[in-house]
Each structure stands twice: as C-alpha cells, then as structure tokens.
Design a protein around this motif. Structure first.
Motif, PDB file in Angstrom:
ATOM      1  N   MET A  67      34.702  40.757  31.731  1.00  0.00           N
ATOM      2  CA  MET A  67      34.527  39.346  32.129  1.00  0.00           C
ATOM      3  C   MET A  67      35.840  38.774  32.670  1.00  0.00           C
ATOM      4  SD  MET A  67      31.456  38.687  31.890  1.00  0.00           S
ATOM      5  CE  MET A  67      30.206  39.875  31.440  1.00  0.00           C
ATOM      6  N   SER A  69      38.254  40.419  34.111  1.00  0.00           N
ATOM      7  CA  SER A  69      38.474  41.008  35.439  1.00  0.00           C
ATOM      8  C   SER A  69      37.640  40.301  36.502  1.00  0.00           C
ATOM      9  CB  SER A  69      38.100  42.488  35.441  1.00  0.00           C
ATOM     10  OG  SER A  69      39.041  43.216  34.713  1.00  0.00           O
ATOM     11  N   ALA A  70      36.397  39.987  36.156  1.00  0.00           N
ATOM     12  CA  ALA A  70      35.503  39.349  37.125  1.00  0.00           C
ATOM     13  C   ALA A  70      35.975  37.931  37.447  1.00  0.00           C
ATOM     14  CB  ALA A  70      34.072  39.332  36.579  1.00  0.00           C
ATOM     15  N   VAL A  71      36.325  37.178  36.418  1.00  0.00           N
ATOM     16  CA  VAL A  71      36.740  35.783  36.639  1.00  0.00           C
ATOM     17  C   VAL A  71      38.055  35.729  37.419  1.00  0.00           C
ATOM     18  CG1 VAL A  71      37.499  33.657  35.462  1.00  0.00           C
ATOM     19  CG2 VAL A  71      35.476  34.885  34.642  1.00  0.00           C
ATOM     20  N   ALA A  73      39.145  38.034  39.447  1.00  0.00           N
ATOM     21  CA  ALA A  73      38.837  38.488  40.812  1.00  0.00           C
ATOM     22  C   ALA A  73      38.309  37.327  41.646  1.00  0.00           C
ATOM     23  CB  ALA A  73      37.817  39.629  40.769  1.00  0.00           C
ATOM     24  N   ALA A  74      37.381  36.571  41.088  1.00  0.00           N
ATOM     25  CA  ALA A  74      36.783  35.450  41.823  1.00  0.00           C
ATOM     26  C   ALA A  74      37.837  34.384  42.124  1.00  0.00           C
ATOM     27  CB  ALA A  74      35.627  34.859  41.025  1.00  0.00           C
ATOM     28  N   LEU A  76      41.149  34.833  42.416  1.00  0.00           N
ATOM     29  CA  LEU A  76      42.078  35.336  43.440  1.00  0.00           C
ATOM     30  C   LEU A  76      41.414  35.369  44.818  1.00  0.00           C
ATOM     31  CD1 LEU A  76      43.890  38.242  41.559  1.00  0.00           C
ATOM     32  CD2 LEU A  76      44.808  35.988  42.140  1.00  0.00           C
ATOM     33  N   PHE A  77      40.147  35.745  44.841  1.00  0.00           N
ATOM     34  CA  PHE A  77      39.420  35.778  46.118  1.00  0.00           C
ATOM     35  C   PHE A  77      39.527  34.421  46.810  1.00  0.00           C
ATOM     36  CE2 PHE A  77      35.894  35.322  48.954  1.00  0.00           C
ATOM     37  CZ  PHE A  77      35.751  36.576  49.538  1.00  0.00           C
ATOM     38  N   LYS A  78      39.352  33.342  46.026  1.00  0.00           N
ATOM     39  CA  LYS A  78      39.384  31.991  46.598  1.00  0.00           C
ATOM     40  C   LYS A  78      40.808  31.515  46.882  1.00  0.00           C
ATOM     41  CE  LYS A  78      35.088  31.031  44.266  1.00  0.00           C
ATOM     42  NZ  LYS A  78      34.554  30.672  42.948  1.00  0.00           N
ATOM     43  N   VAL A  80      43.713  33.303  47.267  1.00  0.00           N
ATOM     44  CA  VAL A  80      44.605  34.124  48.095  1.00  0.00           C
ATOM     45  C   VAL A  80      43.837  34.627  49.324  1.00  0.00           C
ATOM     46  CG1 VAL A  80      46.286  36.036  48.043  1.00  0.00           C
ATOM     47  CG2 VAL A  80      45.726  34.841  45.931  1.00  0.00           C
ATOM     48  N   PRO A  81      43.550  33.718  50.255  1.00  0.00           N
ATOM     49  CA  PRO A  81      42.698  34.104  51.393  1.00  0.00           C
ATOM     50  C   PRO A  81      43.353  35.114  52.338  1.00  0.00           C
ATOM     51  CG  PRO A  81      43.541  31.875  51.684  1.00  0.00           C
ATOM     52  CD  PRO A  81      43.908  32.290  50.292  1.00  0.00           C
ATOM     53  N   LEU A  88      44.792  42.068  46.405  1.00  0.00           N
ATOM     54  CA  LEU A  88      44.096  41.339  45.335  1.00  0.00           C
ATOM     55  C   LEU A  88      44.039  42.194  44.067  1.00  0.00           C
ATOM     56  CD1 LEU A  88      41.100  39.777  47.349  1.00  0.00           C
ATOM     57  CD2 LEU A  88      43.220  38.646  46.685  1.00  0.00           C
ATOM     58  N   THR A  89      43.814  43.484  44.246  1.00  0.00           N
ATOM     59  CA  THR A  89      43.752  44.395  43.099  1.00  0.00           C
ATOM     60  C   THR A  89      45.092  44.409  42.362  1.00  0.00           C
ATOM     61  OG1 THR A  89      42.174  45.748  44.335  1.00  0.00           O
ATOM     62  CG2 THR A  89      43.201  46.787  42.427  1.00  0.00           C
ATOM     63  N   ARG A  92      45.663  41.118  40.507  1.00  0.00           N
ATOM     64  CA  ARG A  92      44.875  41.047  39.275  1.00  0.00           C
ATOM     65  C   ARG A  92      45.516  41.902  38.183  1.00  0.00           C
ATOM     66  NH1 ARG A  92      38.689  42.714  39.153  1.00  0.00           N
ATOM     67  NH2 ARG A  92      39.620  44.635  39.889  1.00  0.00           N
ATOM     68  N   GLU A 149      33.973  31.689  31.613  1.00  0.00           N
ATOM     69  CA  GLU A 149      34.807  31.405  32.785  1.00  0.00           C
ATOM     70  C   GLU A 149      35.711  30.193  32.518  1.00  0.00           C
ATOM     71  OE1 GLU A 149      32.685  29.847  36.157  1.00  0.00           O
ATOM     72  OE2 GLU A 149      33.901  31.012  37.568  1.00  0.00           O
TER      73      GLU A 149
ATOM     74  N   ARG B  59      37.440  42.353  51.315  1.00  0.00           N
ATOM     75  CA  ARG B  59      37.715  41.413  50.235  1.00  0.00           C
ATOM     76  C   ARG B  59      36.436  41.163  49.404  1.00  0.00           C
ATOM     77  NH1 ARG B  59      41.416  37.388  50.157  1.00  0.00           N
ATOM     78  NH2 ARG B  59      39.765  35.843  50.139  1.00  0.00           N
ATOM     79  N   PHE B  62      35.915  43.914  46.902  1.00  0.00           N
ATOM     80  CA  PHE B  62      36.729  43.709  45.698  1.00  0.00           C
ATOM     81  C   PHE B  62      35.992  42.781  44.725  1.00  0.00           C
ATOM     82  CE2 PHE B  62      39.726  40.583  43.792  1.00  0.00           C
ATOM     83  CZ  PHE B  62      40.416  41.408  42.921  1.00  0.00           C
ATOM     84  N   LEU B  63      35.456  41.695  45.253  1.00  0.00           N
ATOM     85  CA  LEU B  63      34.739  40.715  44.438  1.00  0.00           C
ATOM     86  C   LEU B  63      33.447  41.321  43.876  1.00  0.00           C
ATOM     87  CD1 LEU B  63      34.709  37.733  43.564  1.00  0.00           C
ATOM     88  CD2 LEU B  63      33.560  37.170  45.696  1.00  0.00           C
TER      89      LEU B  63
END
Lengths: 246, 246
Positions: A67, A69-71, A73-74, A76-78, A80-81, A88-89, A92, A149, B59, B62-63
C-alpha cells in the motif's frame, strides 16, 4: 505460557489503554482493534488464530509495504511530471528506504506496543520500519484504501517528502533555512553547546534562534549534524512558511 | 512528422472509434479519454505536453505496476491466510510475472492501439505486459483506486488467479477437469487431430467433448500442450461449475 502472559500484562499496564493510544497514532477510531493488536504481535509468541494460522505482524507488513508503494507511486506520478519510469522508481526507493521507514516507526515509538517473548532491545533497528509497515497494512484492512492513503499523506508525504530535497535541488535543510531567512530578512543563529549527558559518546546540542526566539532544538554527535537536525525540525514545524519553491 | 501522422491516421481508421474500443476493454465509460491515449503513446513519437514534459506510456506503467502489486497483495492476504510474508511475496511474483502480464496484454490485443513510429512487429513480447500495466495506471488516474481494483479483479484475479494452482495442489487444468468429471459422472474425451496449417512447425489441434458436446478447442505444438490448453479454456469458461475446492 506464564512468561508470555506476564509480558503481555506488564506491557498492557505500561501502555495504558491500547485502543486510545492507537487512536492517537492513526488519527481515527479503529473499527476492529484486533487488527491493530495483530500489527504488534511478534512471531516469538507463536500465537495462532481459530483456524490454526500463525498470527504475527509479518503478513501485515507485506500488505502495508504494498500500500505504501502504491500511494507513494501515485504521489510521485502527480508531483514529478518530468520524471520517467526509472526516475520515479529511484525516488520511491529513497522514500521507502529501510532507513527512512525505521525513522518513521521510531518517531511514532511503535515498539512500545510490541508483544513478544524477546526483550525489545534485542531487536535490530528494522523493527521500527517493520511495525510502521504493519500498521499501514492494519489501517488498509480496517478501513480500506482511502483511509490508508490519508494516513500515509499525514505521516510520510506531508512531513517528509520534499521533492526539491529528493531531487537534490536543496542540499540541506540548513541551506534551505538560510536562503529563506535571507530572502525574508529574518535574523537567525545557531547556539551550540557541548552536551554533558550520560552517553559515552560526546554530543552537541543546538538551539536555533529566529528573530531572537528559539524555534528548534536538536542533539547529535557533531555540530554540523546537530545544526542540520535543528534546521530540519524548524523546517517541518514551519513548512507552510519556509518554502523556496515560488 | 508526416510519417507519424500517417501512422496515427491509418491506425485510427483501423481501430475505429478509440473511445468505444477502450470502453469495451475497461468495462466503463472513460472520464478522460486523453489519459487512455497516453497509455498507448510510445516514446518514439517524442510527444510533449504543454509544459514540455515527454508524453509516453512508461510513467503510467510505473503507476499501474504499483496498483497491480497492491491489489494482488490485498487479495493474497485475504485468500492465503496460512502464508507468511515470504510466501505471499513469492505468490505475487508468480501472478505479476513478465510472462503472465504479457499474456494478459496480448489477450486484450492492446498492441492494436499503440501509437508509434516503429513497426509494431519490432517490439518484443514485453510490449503486451507494459501496455497492460499502463492501462491499469490510466484507470487509476481516471477513476481512482476502487475502479482500478475492480478492473484487476475482472481481468486478472477472477480469470487467472487460482490459489490451488499457484500452490501446486492442482498439477494441471487437465487433472482438475478429469477429477471434476469423475466426481460429477460426466463423460469427456479429447479429440486430437494433426493441424495442417501454414506454419512451418507441426501443430496439434484438440476438441474437448463433455457429454457429447464440444466445450473447448485449442491448438499447440504437442498433443499434451493442446489438451492442457483446451482444459484451461474449459475451466475458465465454466469456473463456477468446475471447482474441486469443496
């Protein structure tokens, strides 16, 4: 068995009401307190459930890790465009590093709740991070993804995840603070004194003054480390004000 | 640029309406179709967004990978109460293996939607799995965790995650089917014939008859493989009926 019971009882007394202590940490009323008890049950107790399955926090650790890792990831996705998959990996990995998770668990003093037949000082540093992951797993199980989250945002992302720092745009919290003080015409100084504690190792303590007021204190094995630590504390206590990204 | 436009146009025609095709795959109306377009944009297009950031599905991969890991972790946590942390980790690795993800992406024929300047046959097998992860990431971004979880249950867990098989309690789908037929007094037989297709390699085709009716067909490079494939198809088409866990 009596050993286990004694440990359990003495800890119960020491910890006061487990329910209210947990509520303070997670920030909401647990729906099923049993899940949180499991999050602090060490395998040394050889506890079994009705079906005969081993009860310990290790399975919750697995769930919490996923959980987290998923949160992250989401997030960082938003946030760090410009970062590609590999970047991103890596970011994280920095955030969920063993060292960082241990620090998070230690800050919450989760180890005080552990039920075990082993004396807690015998645990390595990883116990802190493991318990932190287990409590995340417990929250997911108790309340679902959204609450989980929220907890991760409150305890990990808001206080510790600073994209500028992670990307190396800020070298240290001290430099971040100095930059902010100069820009905002604030006076600051670090007051350092040798700490004569009971430790064998020599320590330095520091008070960080801002416009004549002590805004943070810290203690470390070197002056530099103590200053950085105090700056970090000041930064997080005043994060809404101190921010160089404008 | 004209090459890109041509590829884009020819694909658009070939694919018909992207929106409705995607809707068929994901099982609901996309809120933001742009996110799904991104999930099929290969980096070879060198596409940039308004802020100048590269747009490609990497990207989102990754998500999606993070969300898939979390959902599978939660599923295994509930379904495999006897497994410890290490065991659950191993089981998850089997489910989200490269080979399995590639198969999932291939079954959905996701590659038909890819926008690229490279001829798709030049992609390796991993393109299928990568696109599958990217579409999971897109669903998370478009609709949030719960919808993403539902998609994973529908496309991965319900059709492919069989705990008995993963734990090796079932050696093969053929043995699962035979067991079920014997228990339920059903007559079955495999009808095998040499397949004289255009391939250089010799193939075998099989029809699986149940009580005189063909319930599945398959084709493979050996009789054994073709029988197993047909049994697997029959199993998944009749999963509610064929189940030895009682």
């Amino acid at each position: 068995m009596s050993v286990i019971r004694n440990i359990w009882n003495s800890r119960s007394k020491k910890n006061g009401n487990f329910f209210s202590e947990i509520q303070k940490i997670i920030g909401f009323k647990p729906k099923s307190i049993e899940i949180y008890q499991r999050a602090f049950t060490h395998k040394s107790l050889h506890k079994k459930d009705k079906e005969g399955h081993t009860v310990s926090y290790e399975r919750l650790e697995f769930l919490g890790d996923a959980m987290l890792s998923a949160v992250i990831a989401a997030h960082l996705f938003k946030e760090v465009p410009h970062g590609d998959e590999g970047y991103l990996t890596k970011m994280r990995a920095k955030i969920v590093s063993r060292k960082h998770l241990n620090q998070l668990g230690e800050d919450l003093n989760l180890v005080q709740f552990v039920k075990t037949t082993i004396a807690t000082p015998q645990f390595g540093a990883n116990i802190h991070g493991n318990l932190f992951e287990a409590i995340i797993g417990a929250i997911y199980l108790d309340k679902g993804y959204t609450t989980c989250e929220k907890f991760i945002y409150k305890k990990v992302i808001h206080p510790y995840v600073n994209i500028d720092l992670l990307e190396g745009r800020v070298i240290s919290y001290k430099s971040l603070l100095i930059e902010w003080c100069q820009k905002n015409k604030k006076k600051f100084h670090y007051e350092i004194y040798e700490d004569t504690g009971k430790d064998e190792q020599r320590h330095f303590a520091v008070k960080l003054h801002l416009n004549g007021k002590v805004i943070a204190k810290a203690r470390a094995t070197s002056k530099k480390k103590a200053e950085e630590k105090a700056s970090k504390r000041a930064y997080f206590a005043n994060q809404d004000k101190i921010d160089t990204r404008e």
